[in-house]
Design an enzyme around this catalytic site. Structure first.
Site, short mmCIF file in Angstrom:
data_model
loop_
_atom_site.label_atom_id
_atom_site.label_comp_id
_atom_site.label_asym_id
_atom_site.label_seq_id
_atom_site.Cartn_x
_atom_site.Cartn_y
_atom_site.Cartn_z
CE LYS A 81 -1.97 6.43 -7.90
NZ LYS A 81 -3.02 7.34 -8.38
CG ASP A 206 -9.80 -4.73 -20.75
OD1 ASP A 206 -10.29 -3.86 -20.00
OD2 ASP A 206 -8.96 -5.56 -20.36
CB ALA A 261 -10.46 7.17 -16.03
CB ALA A 262 -5.35 6.51 -18.26
CG ASN A 263 -3.90 8.70 -12.45
OD1 ASN A 263 -4.32 9.86 -12.32
ND2 ASN A 263 -4.33 7.71 -11.69
N1 PHE Z 1 -6.58 6.15 -7.40
C1 PHE Z 1 -7.53 7.17 -7.72
C2 PHE Z 1 -6.78 8.38 -8.29
O1 PHE Z 1 -5.71 8.27 -8.81
C3 PHE Z 1 -8.45 7.49 -6.58
C4 PHE Z 1 -7.79 7.79 -5.28
C5 PHE Z 1 -7.46 9.07 -4.96
C6 PHE Z 1 -7.53 6.82 -4.33
C7 PHE Z 1 -6.90 9.39 -3.74
C8 PHE Z 1 -6.96 7.12 -3.12
C9 PHE Z 1 -6.63 8.40 -2.82
O2 PHE Z 1 -7.26 9.49 -8.30
#
Ligand code: PHE
Length: 355
Positions: A81, A206, A261-263
């Protein structure tokens, strides 16, 4: 900046590239967590952090989550990342220059890292990065990319929410279910549309007051960010930044399910236990939010059609069902069951794609 060294030294990943962009004052961190199963691949996050240390910490955690995400999705990629920790209020041209220079940095890694959009970046940023490197996905369709992955992430979340609702309420119907969506950005916004089409009752919040106003103007019930945790609902869906659920917020939740959806929505691993003890089902983030990742690699590198991608997104629901039943039979949390599944897949022999 004094936390850089201990953070990096304690991290179980491979290496980290750090660049300071003097002309904008931005820090760039590219965290390569694992190349074991394929090219380290992950999005580029653009955010203003209180301190650069917070950006490093985010990058390290997000990269590790990507390794698990690819493994569970069964795609031959490694975890990575990038975080661009920017100064507040850059002019448009300054930001564009930063993106192009970032593209040069990505290119200098010669395929050791492949990127795409994440929180704070869009296909237009990917187009700028693409001026300097081919190792980027999710650029505009007019330039041959798959475009914005957010609608696919949102669709994957929808299939995941159905699996959660089925587990808790016995039917996967979303009609009449109340869902609190925290963060109406590209993924949260697309999810709100899908939920409305499924006749779910949506309440949204938001961090951005302007976005709250436009949500309210479109007829959605809006609450203040801090009130979101106290809102009675069936599902609480974190779709913005990570670390929102902790010992302070979990006791306040009035929902049956946390799935979004949040990581890294959990501040720490103990928070999975905290949710479980409150009888709240938690859909592990790296399982339910893999839709964008699946779509980017599927369409740009595996030649899958949109329909084939959608079929794979449906698989997110099936994987969650498997994880929930495993958690039950092994007496562990869904988070632990998902991590075990990922680790088993990581230990398996590798099948590489053509890219
Ligand atoms: N950013 C998104 C995620 O965390 C989608 C993503 C995945 C973007 C892989 C680029 C590469 O899943």
């Amino acid at each position: 900046m004094e936390r850089f060294a201990p953070l990096l030294e304690a991290w179980p990943g491979e290496h980290v590239i750090i660049r300071f962009d003097a002309s904008t004052g931005a820090w760039i961190f590219i965290a390569i967590h694992s190349s074991r199963r394929g090219v380290p691949t992950g999005g580029t996050r653009y955010r203003v952090y209180a301190r650069p240390d917070d950006g490093v910490e985010d990058a390290l955690r997000l990269a590790a989550a990507m390794t698990l995400k690819w493994a569970v999705a069964g795609l031959p990629r490694g975890g990575a990342k990038a975080v661009i920790a920017a100064q507040l209020g850059l002019e448009r041209e300054e930001r564009e220059g930063l993106m192009v220079r970032y593209g040069e940095l990505v290119d200098s890694l010669r395929g050791g890292f492949q990127t795409g959009p994440d929180l704070g970046t869009t296909s237009l940023d990917m187009d700028l990065i693409r001026r300097r490197t081919g190792y980027v996905s999710g650029h505009s369709r007019s330039l041959g990319g798959a475009g914005d992955p957010a609608p696919f992430t949102a669709l994957g979340i929808l299939f995941g929410l159905r699996a959660c609702v089925e587990h808790v309420f016995g039917s996967d119907r979303l009609a009449g279910r109340s869902v609190l969506v925290q963060g109406a950005g590209s993924v949260g916004g697309a999810l709100i549309d899908l939920l409305k089409r499924s006749s779910a009752v949506v309440v949204a919040t938001d961090a951005d007051p302007e976005r709250r106003a436009s949500l309210a103007a479109s007829g959605i019930t809006v609450v203040e960010p801090e009130e979101a945790y106290d809102q009675p609902c069936d599902l609480f869906s974190p779709c913005a930044v990570g670390g929102v659920l902790d010992e302070r917020t979990i006791p306040r939740l009035r929902c049956r399910i946390v799935a979004g959806a949040a990581n890294n929505p959990l501040a720490s691993p103990e928070d999975a236990r905290r949710l479980e003890q409150r009888g709240i089902l938690y859909a592990p983030d790296f399982v339910i939010n893999a839709g964008g990742a699946i779509a980017l690699v599927g369409m740009e590198h595996m030649g899958l059609s949109k329909m084939q991608v959608e079929e794979r997104l449906r698989g997110i629901g099936a994987t969650l069902r498997e994880i929930f039943s495993r958690a039950k039979s092994e007496g562990i949390s869904a988070e632990e069951a998902a991590t075990r599944l990922a680790q088993e897949r990581l230990a398996q022999p590798i099948e590489r794609d053509a890219s």
